[in-house]
Design a protein around this motif. Structure first.
Motif, PDB file in Angstrom:
ATOM      1  N   GLY A   8      60.479 -17.998   8.937  1.00  8.66           N
ATOM      2  CA  GLY A   8      60.046 -19.280   9.259  1.00  8.66           C
ATOM      3  C   GLY A   8      60.159 -20.247   8.021  1.00  8.66           C
ATOM      4  N   LEU A  13      57.229 -14.897   9.897  1.00  5.51           N
ATOM      5  CA  LEU A  13      56.207 -15.055  10.845  1.00  5.51           C
ATOM      6  C   LEU A  13      56.230 -13.793  11.655  1.00  5.51           C
ATOM      7  N   TYR A  63      53.645 -15.550  19.058  1.00  3.10           N
ATOM      8  CA  TYR A  63      53.848 -15.298  17.714  1.00  3.10           C
ATOM      9  C   TYR A  63      52.480 -15.979  16.998  1.00  3.10           C
ATOM     10  N   SER A  65      51.404 -18.371  14.105  1.00  4.89           N
ATOM     11  CA  SER A  65      51.862 -19.393  13.110  1.00  4.89           C
ATOM     12  C   SER A  65      51.288 -18.938  11.837  1.00  4.89           C
ATOM     13  N   ARG A  66      51.773 -19.977  10.939  1.00  3.27           N
ATOM     14  CA  ARG A  66      51.615 -19.418   9.452  1.00  3.27           C
ATOM     15  C   ARG A  66      50.071 -19.376   9.124  1.00  3.27           C
ATOM     16  N   SER A  71      51.432 -13.576   9.369  1.00  2.00           N
ATOM     17  CA  SER A  71      52.371 -14.472   8.982  1.00  2.00           C
ATOM     18  C   SER A  71      52.135 -15.111   7.747  1.00  2.00           C
ATOM     19  N   ASP A  84      57.172 -24.130  12.633  1.00  3.76           N
ATOM     20  CA  ASP A  84      56.861 -22.624  13.063  1.00  3.76           C
ATOM     21  C   ASP A  84      57.344 -22.417  14.480  1.00  3.76           C
TER      22      ASP A  84
END
Length: 221
Positions: A8, A13, A63, A65-66, A71, A84
């Motif tokens: 990412g 990620l 997924y 995210s940050r 992640s 992202d």
């Protein structure tokens, strides 16, 4: 449901990715709710949408995210989270260079991120927005919105009142060539506690209808 780690913009990620057995299957990316309010890729509605796309033969990813789960990075107020999402899309397109279509599905904050991504990636062919936070964010960037999609609201949503979503839908429906399939679930609050199956059914109904329509149009050509 293999775990994947991909690059990412602010570190690696973490995601879950299902690869369709169908050649050149369409892609779907599913986006989770607000990371500062407990949103992760394992959220019930996010997971329900992921499984729906899987059932329909898509290659699909959800997924974190940050800053969520494994992640890397930290929450960035929405801007970094859009990056992202773009990185997740890049990864899926690299794995599936000949995919037959691309859908974005987001829930709450994820719906905002998804619609931002829609405006940046012309290859997106359809979208699903569940409880988009129309009273918290300005969705004026959807001008013009590149395509129609499905919007779902909870009639008893205490965080995003249904009239705020209806106002956004009405605005989008005035745009040329855009038709929003708007569905309101009676008794549903913001977490859609007893409505995950309904969300999944609405998604499958909308996506299959649009894809069948596209197939008919291709056949007519």
């Amino acid at each position: 449901m293999p775990e994947v780690m991909f690059a990412g913009p602010d570190g690696r990620l973490e995601g879950r990715y299902h690869h369709s057995s169908e050649p050149n299957a369409p892609l779907a990316l599913v986006l989770h709710p607000h990371p500062l309010h407990g949103g992760t890729m394992n959220n019930r509605i996010t997971y329900a949408m992921y499984r729906s796309f899987e059932k329909m033969g898509f290659s699909v990813m959800r997924y974190n995210s940050r800053g969520v789960g494994r992640s890397q990075g930290r929450y960035d107020g929405g801007i970094g989270e859009i990056s992202d999402a773009a990185a997740a899309l890049d990864w899926m397109q690299m794995v599936n260079p000949n995919a037959g279509g691309l859908w974005i599905a987001g829930y709450s904050f994820g719906a905002f991120v998804g619609m931002q991504l829609l405006m940046r990636r012309p290859e997106i062919t359809g979208w699903i927005s569940v409880a988009p936070p129309a009273n918290h964010y300005d969705f004026g960037f959807l001008a013009p919105c590149p395509c129609g999609g499905l919007m779902i609201a909870g009639e008893a949503d205490e965080l995003v009142p249904e009239p705020a979503i209806r106002k956004l839908v009405d605005k989008l429906n005035t745009q040329k060539g855009v038709s929003v399939d708007y569905r309101i679930f009676a008794g549903a609050d913001h977490v859609f506690a007893n409505h995950a199956d309904q969300v999944a059914e609405a998604l499958e109904d909308h996506v299959s209808t649009i894809m069948a329509r596209g197939a008919l149009a291709l056949a007519a050509d």
